[in-house]
Scaffold this motif. Structure first.
Motif, PDB file in Angstrom:
ATOM      1  N   UNK A 136       0.833  -1.206   0.000  1.00 42.73           N
ATOM      2  CA  UNK A 136       0.000   0.000   0.000  1.00 42.73           C
ATOM      3  C   UNK A 136       0.867   1.256   0.000  1.00 42.73           C
ATOM      4  N   UNK A 137       0.372   2.289  -0.605  1.00 41.05           N
ATOM      5  CA  UNK A 137       1.081   3.577  -0.591  1.00 41.05           C
ATOM      6  C   UNK A 137       0.635   4.381   0.618  1.00 41.05           C
ATOM      7  N   UNK A 138       1.603   4.875   1.356  1.00 39.34           N
ATOM      8  CA  UNK A 138       1.303   5.797   2.440  1.00 39.34           C
ATOM      9  C   UNK A 138       0.736   5.174   3.701  1.00 39.34           C
ATOM     10  N   UNK A 139       0.732   3.868   3.797  1.00 37.29           N
ATOM     11  CA  UNK A 139       0.236   3.216   5.013  1.00 37.29           C
ATOM     12  C   UNK A 139       1.170   2.069   5.376  1.00 37.29           C
ATOM     13  N   UNK A 140       1.816   2.164   6.538  1.00 38.92           N
ATOM     14  CA  UNK A 140       2.680   1.055   6.952  1.00 38.92           C
ATOM     15  C   UNK A 140       1.863  -0.195   7.278  1.00 38.92           C
ATOM     16  N   UNK A 141       2.492  -1.338   7.071  1.00 35.34           N
ATOM     17  CA  UNK A 141       1.887  -2.629   7.388  1.00 35.34           C
ATOM     18  C   UNK A 141       2.791  -3.335   8.390  1.00 35.34           C
ATOM     19  N   UNK A 142       2.188  -3.847   9.448  1.00 39.83           N
ATOM     20  CA  UNK A 142       2.898  -4.655  10.431  1.00 39.83           C
ATOM     21  C   UNK A 142       2.288  -6.043  10.389  1.00 39.83           C
ATOM     22  N   UNK A 143       3.134  -7.032  10.158  1.00 40.65           N
ATOM     23  CA  UNK A 143       2.700  -8.435  10.110  1.00 40.65           C
ATOM     24  C   UNK A 143       2.961  -9.046  11.473  1.00 40.65           C
ATOM     25  N   UNK A 144       1.913  -9.385  12.212  1.00 36.14           N
ATOM     26  CA  UNK A 144       2.046 -10.065  13.499  1.00 36.14           C
ATOM     27  C   UNK A 144       2.036 -11.557  13.261  1.00 36.14           C
ATOM     28  N   UNK A 145       3.189 -12.201  13.485  1.00 37.01           N
ATOM     29  CA  UNK A 145       3.330 -13.617  13.166  1.00 37.01           C
ATOM     30  C   UNK A 145       3.459 -14.460  14.422  1.00 37.01           C
ATOM     31  N   UNK A 146       2.870 -15.628  14.373  1.00 37.64           N
ATOM     32  CA  UNK A 146       2.893 -16.551  15.502  1.00 37.64           C
ATOM     33  C   UNK A 146       4.110 -17.462  15.477  1.00 37.64           C
ATOM     34  N   UNK A 147       4.803 -17.465  14.367  1.00 41.22           N
ATOM     35  CA  UNK A 147       5.951 -18.353  14.228  1.00 41.22           C
ATOM     36  C   UNK A 147       6.926 -17.715  13.243  1.00 41.22           C
ATOM     37  N   UNK A 148       8.117 -18.215  13.202  1.00 40.87           N
ATOM     38  CA  UNK A 148       9.095 -17.731  12.239  1.00 40.87           C
ATOM     39  C   UNK A 148       8.653 -18.139  10.842  1.00 40.87           C
ATOM     40  N   UNK A 149       8.730 -17.206   9.917  1.00 43.83           N
ATOM     41  CA  UNK A 149       8.314 -17.451   8.537  1.00 43.83           C
ATOM     42  C   UNK A 149       9.211 -16.629   7.615  1.00 43.83           C
ATOM     43  N   UNK A 150       9.259 -16.979   6.337  1.00 35.26           N
ATOM     44  CA  UNK A 150      10.013 -16.143   5.400  1.00 35.26           C
ATOM     45  C   UNK A 150       9.460 -14.715   5.412  1.00 35.26           C
ATOM     46  N   UNK A 151      10.333 -13.756   5.214  1.00 36.98           N
ATOM     47  CA  UNK A 151       9.928 -12.346   5.258  1.00 36.98           C
ATOM     48  C   UNK A 151       8.916 -12.026   4.161  1.00 36.98           C
ATOM     49  N   UNK A 152       7.870 -11.285   4.491  1.00 40.22           N
ATOM     50  CA  UNK A 152       6.922 -10.853   3.466  1.00 40.22           C
ATOM     51  C   UNK A 152       7.601  -9.827   2.550  1.00 40.22           C
ATOM     52  N   UNK A 153       7.030  -9.569   1.369  1.00 41.18           N
ATOM     53  CA  UNK A 153       7.666  -8.665   0.409  1.00 41.18           C
ATOM     54  C   UNK A 153       7.616  -7.188   0.805  1.00 41.18           C
ATOM     55  N   UNK A 154       6.824  -6.841   1.809  1.00 39.07           N
ATOM     56  CA  UNK A 154       6.768  -5.461   2.285  1.00 39.07           C
ATOM     57  C   UNK A 154       6.291  -5.463   3.727  1.00 39.07           C
ATOM     58  N   UNK A 155       6.465  -4.335   4.386  1.00 37.28           N
ATOM     59  CA  UNK A 155       6.014  -4.187   5.769  1.00 37.28           C
ATOM     60  C   UNK A 155       7.059  -4.642   6.764  1.00 37.28           C
ATOM     61  N   UNK A 156       6.678  -4.544   8.028  1.00 37.17           N
ATOM     62  CA  UNK A 156       7.543  -4.916   9.145  1.00 37.17           C
ATOM     63  C   UNK A 156       6.976  -6.155   9.815  1.00 37.17           C
ATOM     64  N   UNK A 157       7.852  -7.022  10.286  1.00 37.91           N
ATOM     65  CA  UNK A 157       7.431  -8.243  10.946  1.00 37.91           C
ATOM     66  C   UNK A 157       7.584  -8.082  12.443  1.00 37.91           C
ATOM     67  N   UNK A 158       6.558  -8.500  13.168  1.00 39.13           N
ATOM     68  CA  UNK A 158       6.573  -8.522  14.615  1.00 39.13           C
ATOM     69  C   UNK A 158       6.228  -9.948  15.043  1.00 39.13           C
ATOM     70  N   UNK A 159       7.185 -10.631  15.664  1.00 39.67           N
ATOM     71  CA  UNK A 159       6.893 -11.980  16.152  1.00 39.67           C
ATOM     72  C   UNK A 159       6.128 -11.857  17.453  1.00 39.67           C
ATOM     73  N   UNK A 160       4.988 -12.521  17.538  1.00 39.35           N
ATOM     74  CA  UNK A 160       4.162 -12.477  18.730  1.00 39.35           C
ATOM     75  C   UNK A 160       4.821 -13.299  19.830  1.00 39.35           C
ATOM     76  N   UNK A 161       4.725 -12.814  21.051  1.00 39.15           N
ATOM     77  CA  UNK A 161       5.315 -13.529  22.191  1.00 39.15           C
ATOM     78  C   UNK A 161       4.639 -14.879  22.354  1.00 39.15           C
ATOM     79  N   UNK A 162       5.408 -15.846  22.815  1.00 40.76           N
ATOM     80  CA  UNK A 162       4.859 -17.198  23.034  1.00 40.76           C
ATOM     81  C   UNK A 162       4.224 -17.302  24.390  1.00 40.76           C
TER      82      UNK A 162
END
Length: 129
Positions: free
Chosen positions: A103-129
């Protein structure tokens, strides 16, 4: 006031315990931030979006009917977040699906439950276990 679009992946690859974990994370966000929060349920499309009332978010989250099954497509919740004028889109997911364009002009944060390959855009946040 900032607007957060909090999109929860309810596709077939997200089993019950993981969906409950995503809902716990949603409650944590609702408790801690001073922002307007829109909750978006999606699988291969947006199934619904709902504004959380700061005074009733707990009962709202508990009373929502969650779709189950289907594939995953991240383009539709990102488009919904942009349509809401969100300051940021937070997507809680297992990251199993096509991403679409960033998206243009809107950051994306990916909240992930496990380690995964990096998405093509945005920031990754690993959720606490």
């Amino acid at each position: 006031m900032p607007c957060i679009a909090l999109a929860i992946d309810a596709s077939g690859s997200v089993e019950g315990p993981l969906l409950h974990r995503f809902l716990s994370e949603t409650a944590g966000v609702a408790r801690r931030v001073a922002a307007e929060i829109y909750l978006i349920a999606f699988d291969d499309a947006v199934r619904w979006q709902h504004r959380l009332d700061p005074a009733r978010w707990q009962s709202q989250i508990a009373g929502l009917d969650w779709p189950r099954g289907g594939g995953t497509d991240f383009a539709s919740p990102i488009a919904a977040a942009q349509g809401l004028g969100a300051s940021v889109a937070v997507i809680l997911t297992d990251l199993d699906g096509p991403f679409g364009l960033p998206p243009r002009g809107m950051p994306v944060i990916w909240g992930l439950s496990r380690t995964a390959p990096a998405p093509p855009f945005g920031h990754v946040l690993e959720l606490a276990h």
